[in-house]
Design a protein around this motif. Structure first.
Motif, PDB file in Angstrom:
ATOM      1  N   THR A 126      -4.426   8.952 -37.232  1.00 24.21           N
ATOM      2  CA  THR A 126      -4.157   9.347 -36.693  1.00 24.21           C
ATOM      3  C   THR A 126      -5.222  11.128 -36.072  1.00 24.21           C
ATOM      4  O   THR A 126      -5.773  11.452 -35.183  1.00 24.21           O
ATOM      5  CB  THR A 126      -2.902   9.796 -35.556  1.00 24.21           C
ATOM      6  OG1 THR A 126      -2.609   8.336 -35.567  1.00 24.21           O
ATOM      7  CG2 THR A 126      -3.030  10.173 -34.104  1.00 24.21           C
ATOM      8  N   CYS A 133      -7.487  12.202 -37.711  1.00 26.50           N
ATOM      9  CA  CYS A 133      -9.005  11.870 -37.832  1.00 26.50           C
ATOM     10  C   CYS A 133      -9.496  11.687 -36.482  1.00 26.50           C
ATOM     11  O   CYS A 133     -10.495  11.667 -35.988  1.00 26.50           O
ATOM     12  CB  CYS A 133      -9.424  10.750 -39.144  1.00 26.50           C
ATOM     13  SG  CYS A 133     -10.771  10.284 -39.291  1.00 26.50           S
ATOM     14  N   GLU A 134      -9.220   9.761 -35.793  1.00 28.86           N
ATOM     15  CA  GLU A 134      -9.682   9.415 -34.659  1.00 28.86           C
ATOM     16  C   GLU A 134      -9.498  10.571 -34.047  1.00 28.86           C
ATOM     17  O   GLU A 134     -10.696  10.717 -32.984  1.00 28.86           O
ATOM     18  CB  GLU A 134      -8.377   8.062 -34.651  1.00 28.86           C
ATOM     19  CG  GLU A 134      -8.540   6.551 -34.463  1.00 28.86           C
ATOM     20  CD  GLU A 134      -7.627   6.230 -35.471  1.00 28.86           C
ATOM     21  OE1 GLU A 134      -6.742   6.450 -34.195  1.00 28.86           O
ATOM     22  OE2 GLU A 134      -7.770   5.465 -35.423  1.00 28.86           O
ATOM     23  N   ARG A 135      -8.136  11.613 -33.649  1.00 29.82           N
ATOM     24  CA  ARG A 135      -8.522  12.617 -32.321  1.00 29.82           C
ATOM     25  C   ARG A 135      -9.717  14.176 -32.547  1.00 29.82           C
ATOM     26  O   ARG A 135     -10.390  14.122 -31.826  1.00 29.82           O
ATOM     27  CB  ARG A 135      -6.977  13.744 -32.761  1.00 29.82           C
ATOM     28  CG  ARG A 135      -6.748  14.238 -31.576  1.00 29.82           C
ATOM     29  CD  ARG A 135      -5.647  15.457 -31.961  1.00 29.82           C
ATOM     30  NE  ARG A 135      -5.094  15.158 -32.737  1.00 29.82           N
ATOM     31  CZ  ARG A 135      -3.705  15.170 -33.382  1.00 29.82           C
ATOM     32  NH1 ARG A 135      -2.975  13.917 -32.762  1.00 29.82           N
ATOM     33  NH2 ARG A 135      -3.899  14.802 -34.769  1.00 29.82           N
ATOM     34  N   TRP A 136     -10.203  13.732 -34.381  1.00 31.94           N
ATOM     35  CA  TRP A 136     -11.046  14.792 -34.645  1.00 31.94           C
ATOM     36  C   TRP A 136     -12.397  14.536 -34.013  1.00 31.94           C
ATOM     37  O   TRP A 136     -13.182  15.029 -33.619  1.00 31.94           O
ATOM     38  CB  TRP A 136     -11.208  15.241 -36.028  1.00 31.94           C
ATOM     39  CG  TRP A 136      -9.888  16.323 -35.897  1.00 31.94           C
ATOM     40  CD1 TRP A 136      -9.102  16.534 -36.911  1.00 31.94           C
ATOM     41  CD2 TRP A 136     -10.012  17.886 -36.070  1.00 31.94           C
ATOM     42  NE1 TRP A 136      -7.971  18.048 -36.481  1.00 31.94           N
ATOM     43  CE2 TRP A 136      -9.346  18.580 -36.306  1.00 31.94           C
ATOM     44  CE3 TRP A 136     -11.178  18.764 -34.617  1.00 31.94           C
ATOM     45  CZ2 TRP A 136      -9.146  20.011 -36.109  1.00 31.94           C
ATOM     46  CZ3 TRP A 136     -11.560  19.945 -34.459  1.00 31.94           C
ATOM     47  CH2 TRP A 136      -9.813  20.300 -35.306  1.00 31.94           C
ATOM     48  N   ARG A 137     -12.166  12.885 -34.364  1.00 35.04           N
ATOM     49  CA  ARG A 137     -13.662  12.383 -33.812  1.00 35.04           C
ATOM     50  C   ARG A 137     -13.576  12.244 -32.254  1.00 35.04           C
ATOM     51  O   ARG A 137     -15.162  12.578 -31.892  1.00 35.04           O
ATOM     52  CB  ARG A 137     -13.228  10.690 -34.362  1.00 35.04           C
ATOM     53  CG  ARG A 137     -15.170  10.431 -34.485  1.00 35.04           C
ATOM     54  CD  ARG A 137     -14.936   8.492 -35.008  1.00 35.04           C
ATOM     55  NE  ARG A 137     -14.715   8.451 -36.256  1.00 35.04           N
ATOM     56  CZ  ARG A 137     -13.779   8.110 -37.377  1.00 35.04           C
ATOM     57  NH1 ARG A 137     -12.109   7.678 -36.152  1.00 35.04           N
ATOM     58  NH2 ARG A 137     -12.999   8.237 -38.218  1.00 35.04           N
ATOM     59  N   ARG A 138     -12.917  11.704 -31.756  1.00 39.29           N
ATOM     60  CA  ARG A 138     -12.905  12.226 -30.378  1.00 39.29           C
ATOM     61  C   ARG A 138     -13.322  13.711 -29.359  1.00 39.29           C
ATOM     62  O   ARG A 138     -14.656  13.558 -28.704  1.00 39.29           O
ATOM     63  CB  ARG A 138     -11.506  11.990 -29.891  1.00 39.29           C
ATOM     64  CG  ARG A 138     -11.598   9.994 -30.051  1.00 39.29           C
ATOM     65  CD  ARG A 138     -10.218   9.575 -29.011  1.00 39.29           C
ATOM     66  NE  ARG A 138      -9.065  10.179 -28.784  1.00 39.29           N
ATOM     67  CZ  ARG A 138      -8.440   9.650 -29.926  1.00 39.29           C
ATOM     68  NH1 ARG A 138      -8.183   8.533 -30.411  1.00 39.29           N
ATOM     69  NH2 ARG A 138      -7.177  10.655 -30.226  1.00 39.29           N
ATOM     70  N   ARG A 139     -12.506  14.506 -30.896  1.00 34.59           N
ATOM     71  CA  ARG A 139     -12.776  15.448 -29.909  1.00 34.59           C
ATOM     72  C   ARG A 139     -14.102  16.415 -30.484  1.00 34.59           C
ATOM     73  O   ARG A 139     -15.694  16.677 -29.497  1.00 34.59           O
ATOM     74  CB  ARG A 139     -12.294  16.723 -30.895  1.00 34.59           C
ATOM     75  CG  ARG A 139     -12.326  18.293 -30.362  1.00 34.59           C
ATOM     76  CD  ARG A 139     -11.368  19.300 -30.866  1.00 34.59           C
ATOM     77  NE  ARG A 139     -10.199  18.940 -30.925  1.00 34.59           N
ATOM     78  CZ  ARG A 139      -9.118  19.134 -31.447  1.00 34.59           C
ATOM     79  NH1 ARG A 139      -9.133  20.259 -32.373  1.00 34.59           N
ATOM     80  NH2 ARG A 139      -7.897  19.219 -30.742  1.00 34.59           N
ATOM     81  N   LEU A 190     -16.867  13.605 -30.654  1.00 35.59           N
ATOM     82  CA  LEU A 190     -17.572  13.214 -29.743  1.00 35.59           C
ATOM     83  C   LEU A 190     -17.655  13.373 -28.785  1.00 35.59           C
ATOM     84  O   LEU A 190     -19.349  13.981 -27.629  1.00 35.59           O
ATOM     85  CB  LEU A 190     -17.718  11.660 -29.765  1.00 35.59           C
ATOM     86  CG  LEU A 190     -17.605  10.800 -31.074  1.00 35.59           C
ATOM     87  CD1 LEU A 190     -17.216   9.482 -30.360  1.00 35.59           C
ATOM     88  CD2 LEU A 190     -19.389  10.664 -31.343  1.00 35.59           C
ATOM     89  N   SER A 191     -17.021  14.495 -28.105  1.00 35.13           N
ATOM     90  CA  SER A 191     -17.178  14.954 -26.956  1.00 35.13           C
ATOM     91  C   SER A 191     -17.170  15.807 -26.160  1.00 35.13           C
ATOM     92  O   SER A 191     -18.570  16.039 -25.460  1.00 35.13           O
ATOM     93  CB  SER A 191     -15.646  15.384 -26.464  1.00 35.13           C
ATOM     94  OG  SER A 191     -14.888  15.535 -27.140  1.00 35.13           O
ATOM     95  N   HIS A 192     -17.951  16.772 -27.624  1.00 33.17           N
ATOM     96  CA  HIS A 192     -18.532  17.687 -27.566  1.00 33.17           C
ATOM     97  C   HIS A 192     -19.450  17.953 -27.624  1.00 33.17           C
ATOM     98  O   HIS A 192     -20.207  17.789 -27.232  1.00 33.17           O
ATOM     99  CB  HIS A 192     -17.975  18.844 -28.988  1.00 33.17           C
ATOM    100  CG  HIS A 192     -18.672  20.173 -28.937  1.00 33.17           C
ATOM    101  ND1 HIS A 192     -18.367  21.478 -28.255  1.00 33.17           N
ATOM    102  CD2 HIS A 192     -19.519  20.575 -29.911  1.00 33.17           C
ATOM    103  CE1 HIS A 192     -19.381  22.065 -29.201  1.00 33.17           C
ATOM    104  NE2 HIS A 192     -20.214  21.535 -29.642  1.00 33.17           N
TER     105      HIS A 192
END
Length: 120
Positions: free
Chosen positions: A56, A58-64, A66-68
């Protein structure tokens, strides 16, 4: 016959006693294996919970990330190359250019919006 009969009874009771000891030993061993199995199941459940938690995060950091990346690309314009400049090739003569003049100076010029720096 009497002596032989007693011997027969004695060996039968000895066999029964050995059988009972075997059952007791087997029961003890089974209890130990069940305890060990229970401990492994608990360890597995704990590790599974940790894995789900890390997944969870890891997915949060990945989304962060990608959005950055998307927001940087949107702010820079085209989104091609380094800060949208479209320049992905290395400098023509890396020996003559210092890292400060090529890297930091160019980044500062592009970030400041200098059109000449982004066309180099």
């Amino acid at each position: 016959l009497g002596a032989g009969g007693r011997l027969g009874m004695s060996s039968t009771s000895c066999t029964a006693q050995a059988f009972e000891q075997g059952k007791a030993t087997a029961a003890l061993e089974l209890r130990e294996w069940r305890f060990h199995c229970k401990a492994l199941e608990e360890q597995c459940a704990t590790l599974h919970r940790r894995l789900v938690s890390k997944q969870t995060a890891c997915e949060r950091w990945r989304r962060r990330g990608l959005s950055h990346s998307a927001s940087v690309a949107a702010m820079s314009g085209s989104g091609n190359g380094f800060f949208g400049g479209g320049d992905t090739a290395p400098p023509s003569s890396p020996a003559s250019a210092s890292p400060a003049s090529v890297g930091v100076g160019r980044v500062a010029a592009v970030a400041a919006g200098s059109p000449s720096a982004s066309n180099k």
